[in-house]
Design a protein around this motif. Structure first.
Motif, PDB file in Angstrom:
ATOM      1  N   GLU A 120     -11.292 -20.765  11.100  1.00  0.00           N
ATOM      2  CA  GLU A 120     -10.080 -20.037  10.705  1.00  0.00           C
ATOM      3  C   GLU A 120      -9.840 -18.787  11.555  1.00  0.00           C
ATOM      4  O   GLU A 120      -8.748 -18.210  11.507  1.00  0.00           O
ATOM      5  CB  GLU A 120     -10.170 -19.638   9.219  1.00  0.00           C
ATOM      6  CG  GLU A 120     -11.155 -18.527   8.885  1.00  0.00           C
ATOM      7  CD  GLU A 120     -12.641 -18.903   8.933  1.00  0.00           C
ATOM      8  OE1 GLU A 120     -13.480 -17.994   8.756  1.00  0.00           O
ATOM      9  OE2 GLU A 120     -12.959 -20.096   9.149  1.00  0.00           O
ATOM     10  N   LYS A 121     -10.809 -18.358  12.339  1.00  0.00           N
ATOM     11  CA  LYS A 121     -10.642 -17.118  13.112  1.00  0.00           C
ATOM     12  C   LYS A 121      -9.676 -17.319  14.279  1.00  0.00           C
ATOM     13  O   LYS A 121      -9.647 -18.381  14.904  1.00  0.00           O
ATOM     14  CB  LYS A 121     -11.993 -16.630  13.654  1.00  0.00           C
ATOM     15  CG  LYS A 121     -12.907 -16.037  12.597  1.00  0.00           C
ATOM     16  CD  LYS A 121     -14.051 -15.270  13.216  1.00  0.00           C
ATOM     17  CE  LYS A 121     -15.135 -14.930  12.213  1.00  0.00           C
ATOM     18  NZ  LYS A 121     -14.676 -14.161  11.046  1.00  0.00           N
ATOM     19  N   ASP A 122      -8.918 -16.269  14.583  1.00  0.00           N
ATOM     20  CA  ASP A 122      -8.051 -16.260  15.754  1.00  0.00           C
ATOM     21  C   ASP A 122      -8.881 -15.746  16.931  1.00  0.00           C
ATOM     22  O   ASP A 122      -9.389 -14.623  16.884  1.00  0.00           O
ATOM     23  CB  ASP A 122      -6.847 -15.351  15.502  1.00  0.00           C
ATOM     24  CG  ASP A 122      -5.973 -15.237  16.740  1.00  0.00           C
ATOM     25  OD1 ASP A 122      -5.351 -16.241  17.120  1.00  0.00           O
ATOM     26  OD2 ASP A 122      -5.927 -14.147  17.341  1.00  0.00           O
ATOM     27  N   ALA A 155     -11.129 -11.127  11.465  1.00  0.00           N
ATOM     28  CA  ALA A 155     -10.197 -12.267  11.458  1.00  0.00           C
ATOM     29  C   ALA A 155      -9.772 -12.626  12.883  1.00  0.00           C
ATOM     30  O   ALA A 155      -9.468 -13.773  13.175  1.00  0.00           O
ATOM     31  CB  ALA A 155      -8.981 -11.938  10.613  1.00  0.00           C
ATOM     32  N   ARG A 156      -9.750 -11.607  13.768  1.00  0.00           N
ATOM     33  CA  ARG A 156      -9.254 -11.813  15.140  1.00  0.00           C
ATOM     34  C   ARG A 156     -10.303 -11.310  16.133  1.00  0.00           C
ATOM     35  O   ARG A 156     -10.785 -10.176  16.007  1.00  0.00           O
ATOM     36  CB  ARG A 156      -7.941 -11.041  15.331  1.00  0.00           C
ATOM     37  CG  ARG A 156      -6.824 -11.490  14.379  1.00  0.00           C
ATOM     38  CD  ARG A 156      -5.735 -10.443  14.255  1.00  0.00           C
ATOM     39  NE  ARG A 156      -6.256  -9.181  13.743  1.00  0.00           N
ATOM     40  CZ  ARG A 156      -5.515  -8.097  13.519  1.00  0.00           C
ATOM     41  NH1 ARG A 156      -4.213  -8.127  13.760  1.00  0.00           N
ATOM     42  NH2 ARG A 156      -6.044  -6.983  13.062  1.00  0.00           N
ATOM     43  N   VAL A 157     -10.614 -12.154  17.098  1.00  0.00           N
ATOM     44  CA  VAL A 157     -11.686 -11.866  18.057  1.00  0.00           C
ATOM     45  C   VAL A 157     -11.115 -11.919  19.470  1.00  0.00           C
ATOM     46  O   VAL A 157     -10.406 -12.866  19.827  1.00  0.00           O
ATOM     47  CB  VAL A 157     -12.820 -12.914  17.945  1.00  0.00           C
ATOM     48  CG1 VAL A 157     -13.957 -12.567  18.897  1.00  0.00           C
ATOM     49  CG2 VAL A 157     -13.320 -13.025  16.510  1.00  0.00           C
ATOM     50  N   MET A 158     -11.434 -10.908  20.279  1.00  0.00           N
ATOM     51  CA  MET A 158     -11.040 -10.940  21.687  1.00  0.00           C
ATOM     52  C   MET A 158     -12.284 -11.016  22.567  1.00  0.00           C
ATOM     53  O   MET A 158     -13.236 -10.241  22.376  1.00  0.00           O
ATOM     54  CB  MET A 158     -10.243  -9.689  22.067  1.00  0.00           C
ATOM     55  CG  MET A 158      -9.761  -9.717  23.523  1.00  0.00           C
ATOM     56  SD  MET A 158      -8.801  -8.247  23.990  1.00  0.00           S
ATOM     57  CE  MET A 158     -10.102  -7.043  24.216  1.00  0.00           C
ATOM     58  N   LEU A 159     -12.276 -11.967  23.498  1.00  0.00           N
ATOM     59  CA  LEU A 159     -13.373 -12.122  24.452  1.00  0.00           C
ATOM     60  C   LEU A 159     -12.847 -11.788  25.843  1.00  0.00           C
ATOM     61  O   LEU A 159     -11.878 -12.394  26.302  1.00  0.00           O
ATOM     62  CB  LEU A 159     -13.913 -13.559  24.417  1.00  0.00           C
ATOM     63  CG  LEU A 159     -14.374 -14.055  23.044  1.00  0.00           C
ATOM     64  CD1 LEU A 159     -14.858 -15.493  23.133  1.00  0.00           C
ATOM     65  CD2 LEU A 159     -15.473 -13.163  22.471  1.00  0.00           C
ATOM     66  N   GLU A 206     -18.603  -4.405  17.654  1.00  0.00           N
ATOM     67  CA  GLU A 206     -18.541  -3.713  16.362  1.00  0.00           C
ATOM     68  C   GLU A 206     -17.163  -3.916  15.733  1.00  0.00           C
ATOM     69  O   GLU A 206     -16.161  -3.925  16.432  1.00  0.00           O
ATOM     70  CB  GLU A 206     -18.814  -2.210  16.538  1.00  0.00           C
ATOM     71  CG  GLU A 206     -20.237  -1.926  16.986  1.00  0.00           C
ATOM     72  CD  GLU A 206     -20.512  -0.437  17.168  1.00  0.00           C
ATOM     73  OE1 GLU A 206     -19.729   0.385  16.621  1.00  0.00           O
ATOM     74  OE2 GLU A 206     -21.489  -0.102  17.854  1.00  0.00           O
ATOM     75  N   PHE A 207     -17.137  -4.050  14.412  1.00  0.00           N
ATOM     76  CA  PHE A 207     -15.881  -4.280  13.697  1.00  0.00           C
ATOM     77  C   PHE A 207     -15.023  -3.013  13.729  1.00  0.00           C
ATOM     78  O   PHE A 207     -15.446  -1.951  13.271  1.00  0.00           O
ATOM     79  CB  PHE A 207     -16.162  -4.673  12.242  1.00  0.00           C
ATOM     80  CG  PHE A 207     -14.921  -4.988  11.458  1.00  0.00           C
ATOM     81  CD1 PHE A 207     -14.458  -6.288  11.374  1.00  0.00           C
ATOM     82  CD2 PHE A 207     -14.199  -3.982  10.828  1.00  0.00           C
ATOM     83  CE1 PHE A 207     -13.303  -6.582  10.655  1.00  0.00           C
ATOM     84  CE2 PHE A 207     -13.040  -4.257  10.115  1.00  0.00           C
ATOM     85  CZ  PHE A 207     -12.593  -5.565  10.036  1.00  0.00           C
ATOM     86  N   ILE A 221      -2.316  -7.384  22.450  1.00  0.00           N
ATOM     87  CA  ILE A 221      -3.342  -8.162  21.744  1.00  0.00           C
ATOM     88  C   ILE A 221      -3.920  -7.285  20.647  1.00  0.00           C
ATOM     89  O   ILE A 221      -4.368  -6.167  20.900  1.00  0.00           O
ATOM     90  CB  ILE A 221      -4.480  -8.576  22.703  1.00  0.00           C
ATOM     91  CG1 ILE A 221      -3.949  -9.426  23.871  1.00  0.00           C
ATOM     92  CG2 ILE A 221      -5.573  -9.339  21.952  1.00  0.00           C
ATOM     93  CD1 ILE A 221      -4.931  -9.574  25.021  1.00  0.00           C
ATOM     94  N   GLN A 222      -3.884  -7.805  19.417  1.00  0.00           N
ATOM     95  CA  GLN A 222      -4.536  -7.133  18.287  1.00  0.00           C
ATOM     96  C   GLN A 222      -5.790  -7.896  17.930  1.00  0.00           C
ATOM     97  O   GLN A 222      -5.778  -9.131  17.886  1.00  0.00           O
ATOM     98  CB  GLN A 222      -3.598  -7.108  17.076  1.00  0.00           C
ATOM     99  CG  GLN A 222      -2.699  -5.888  17.012  1.00  0.00           C
ATOM    100  CD  GLN A 222      -2.300  -5.580  15.570  1.00  0.00           C
ATOM    101  OE1 GLN A 222      -2.141  -6.477  14.746  1.00  0.00           O
ATOM    102  NE2 GLN A 222      -2.148  -4.291  15.251  1.00  0.00           N
ATOM    103  N   ALA A 223      -6.881  -7.174  17.709  1.00  0.00           N
ATOM    104  CA  ALA A 223      -8.125  -7.844  17.321  1.00  0.00           C
ATOM    105  C   ALA A 223      -8.961  -6.896  16.469  1.00  0.00           C
ATOM    106  O   ALA A 223      -8.701  -5.692  16.399  1.00  0.00           O
ATOM    107  CB  ALA A 223      -8.892  -8.297  18.555  1.00  0.00           C
ATOM    108  N   ASP A 224      -9.983  -7.466  15.824  1.00  0.00           N
ATOM    109  CA  ASP A 224     -10.873  -6.702  14.936  1.00  0.00           C
ATOM    110  C   ASP A 224     -12.253  -6.506  15.553  1.00  0.00           C
ATOM    111  O   ASP A 224     -13.059  -5.726  15.035  1.00  0.00           O
ATOM    112  CB  ASP A 224     -11.034  -7.441  13.599  1.00  0.00           C
ATOM    113  CG  ASP A 224      -9.694  -7.742  12.956  1.00  0.00           C
ATOM    114  OD1 ASP A 224      -8.902  -6.793  12.801  1.00  0.00           O
ATOM    115  OD2 ASP A 224      -9.428  -8.922  12.652  1.00  0.00           O
ATOM    116  N   ILE A 225     -12.527  -7.247  16.622  1.00  0.00           N
ATOM    117  CA  ILE A 225     -13.817  -7.118  17.304  1.00  0.00           C
ATOM    118  C   ILE A 225     -13.636  -7.705  18.705  1.00  0.00           C
ATOM    119  O   ILE A 225     -12.766  -8.566  18.912  1.00  0.00           O
ATOM    120  CB  ILE A 225     -14.943  -7.861  16.526  1.00  0.00           C
ATOM    121  CG1 ILE A 225     -16.339  -7.436  16.982  1.00  0.00           C
ATOM    122  CG2 ILE A 225     -14.785  -9.377  16.620  1.00  0.00           C
ATOM    123  CD1 ILE A 225     -17.464  -7.926  16.065  1.00  0.00           C
TER     124      ILE A 225
END
Length: 365
Positions: A160-162, A136-140, A212-213, A226-230
């Motif tokens: 819809e992704k953050d 749901a949440r992606v950090m680059l 990776e998730f 920052i919270q993220a899933d990948i």
């Protein structure tokens, strides 16, 4: 030139954009051997699209077997090049009349594949796609061209992704670009809902592997959590020149690039050329490899024919084509103008230039 004379020999180290261009251009004029450890040409331009749209994957890896009519593509790795011989990982050695170094650069996955076998590479992209789809949440990490393009791809595929981009630099897209370009890209990022945390780095990298998730929390040096899933690493280009040896080492810069003359010859050598991502003449600019390959091929052909007139390469102006998904993006054109999303979509965004390289590798028939 005497048609009955033996053909001069050329070894091209590296089968990326510059390598295939110079090998194909010289195929009629010399006995060409292209040395490349991967089992297929990797169309990196389509790499970020392939993460969100895996149906691009079969078209991203293109076989070499039709590239050369007369020459040979040797699946091997150059482990030592001293300017006179090319020593191979298999134990063989080549001593050609001309050497072209076009070994390119490495870059963190997914912008570049780090697998030698196509099936392994495709499996890795497919796995990253599956994990990214769940997130749901992606950090680059990195707000240069790669980070921006990946953000645009993810936002276009999954609105819809953050998505949050983090960079130590105070603004997106470092480089000698017109400020209007950053304004336009920032405007589109706002429309896409892509957040930017700029001017601050992370205290430490996420405790989970990139691509990776796995849900995690990290903090920036200015105290933002920052919270993220990948997450993906979108910085860290490195020229691949660890194989240069002997007198060629004198031309290697501290950063690993090779100093070349305006004719693209490695400094100190008449018959050794370097181009693309490893050449110090036009560093880290996409799209210059093919232009440099044309100059190098022309000059080698002139040398073969005994002509003293060699062409000089003119470094390019700041040019960038930056898609943000199939229909968005902007860019800076050779005339300095800022490109519209429609033009970027037409040049690159819709098809990622795949047809051009299918034709280049003689695969369109």
């Amino acid at each position: 030139m005497n048609n009955n004379a033996p053909h001069p020999t050329v070894v091209v180290v590296g089968g990326g954009y510059g390598g295939i261009s110079v090998a194909k251009a010289l195929d009629e004029h010399a006995t060409v051997t292209l040395v490349e450890p991967k089992d297929a040409f990797v169309h990196n331009i389509a790499a970020l699209r392939s993460v969100v749209q895996p149906d691009f994957l079969p078209r991203m890896f293109l076989p070499y077997d039709r590239l050369l009519v007369h020459g040979t593509v040797l699946r091997d790795r150059a482990v030592r090049v001293d300017g006179h011989t090319v020593e191979l990982a298999s134990g063989g050695s080549l001593a050609p009349d001309y050497i072209v170094l076009a070994s390119g650069s490495s870059y963190p996955f997914p912008a570049k594949s780090d697998r030698l076998v196509t099936t392994d590479a495709i499996a890795r992209y497919q796995a990253a796609h599956d994990d990214l789809k769940r997130a749901a949440r992606v950090m680059l990490l990195g707000a240069g061209a790669v980070g921006l393009e990946l953000a645009g791809e993810i936002a276009a595929a999954w609105p819809e992704k953050d998505i949050v981009m983090v960079d130590l630099a105070p603004d997106i897209l470092p480089g000698p670009y017109d400020p209007r370009l950053r304004i336009e890209v920032n405007r589109q990022l706002d429309e896409l809902g892509v957040r930017r945390i700029l001017g601050s780095s992370l205290v430490q990298l996420p405790p989970v592997p990139a691509g990776e998730f796995a849900t995690f929390t990290v903090s920036t040096t200015d105290g933002t959590d920052i919270q993220a899933d990948i997450w993906f690493r979108c910085y860290g280009i490195a020229p691949q020149t660890d194989y240069v040896a002997g007198d060629v080492l004198a031309a290697r810069t501290a950063e690993g690039y090779l100093d070349v003359t305006p004719e693209l010859r490695v400094a100190g050598f008449e018959n050794v050329y370097a181009l693309g991502d490893i050449s110090a003449i036009d560093v880290n600019k996409a799209g210059v490899a093919a232009r440099e390959a044309a100059v190098a091929a022309k000059n080698i052909q002139a040398q073969i024919e005994g002509s003293p007139e060699l062409a000089a390469y003119t470094p390019s102006k700041p040019v960038i084509i930056l898609p943000l998904g199939p229909s968005g993006g902007s860019g800076q054109l050779p005339d300095g103008e800022i490109a519209s999303p429609e033009l970027i979509s037409q040049i690159k965004g819709q098809h990622m230039m795949i047809d051009r390289y299918v034709e280049m590798l003689n695969l369109s028939a």
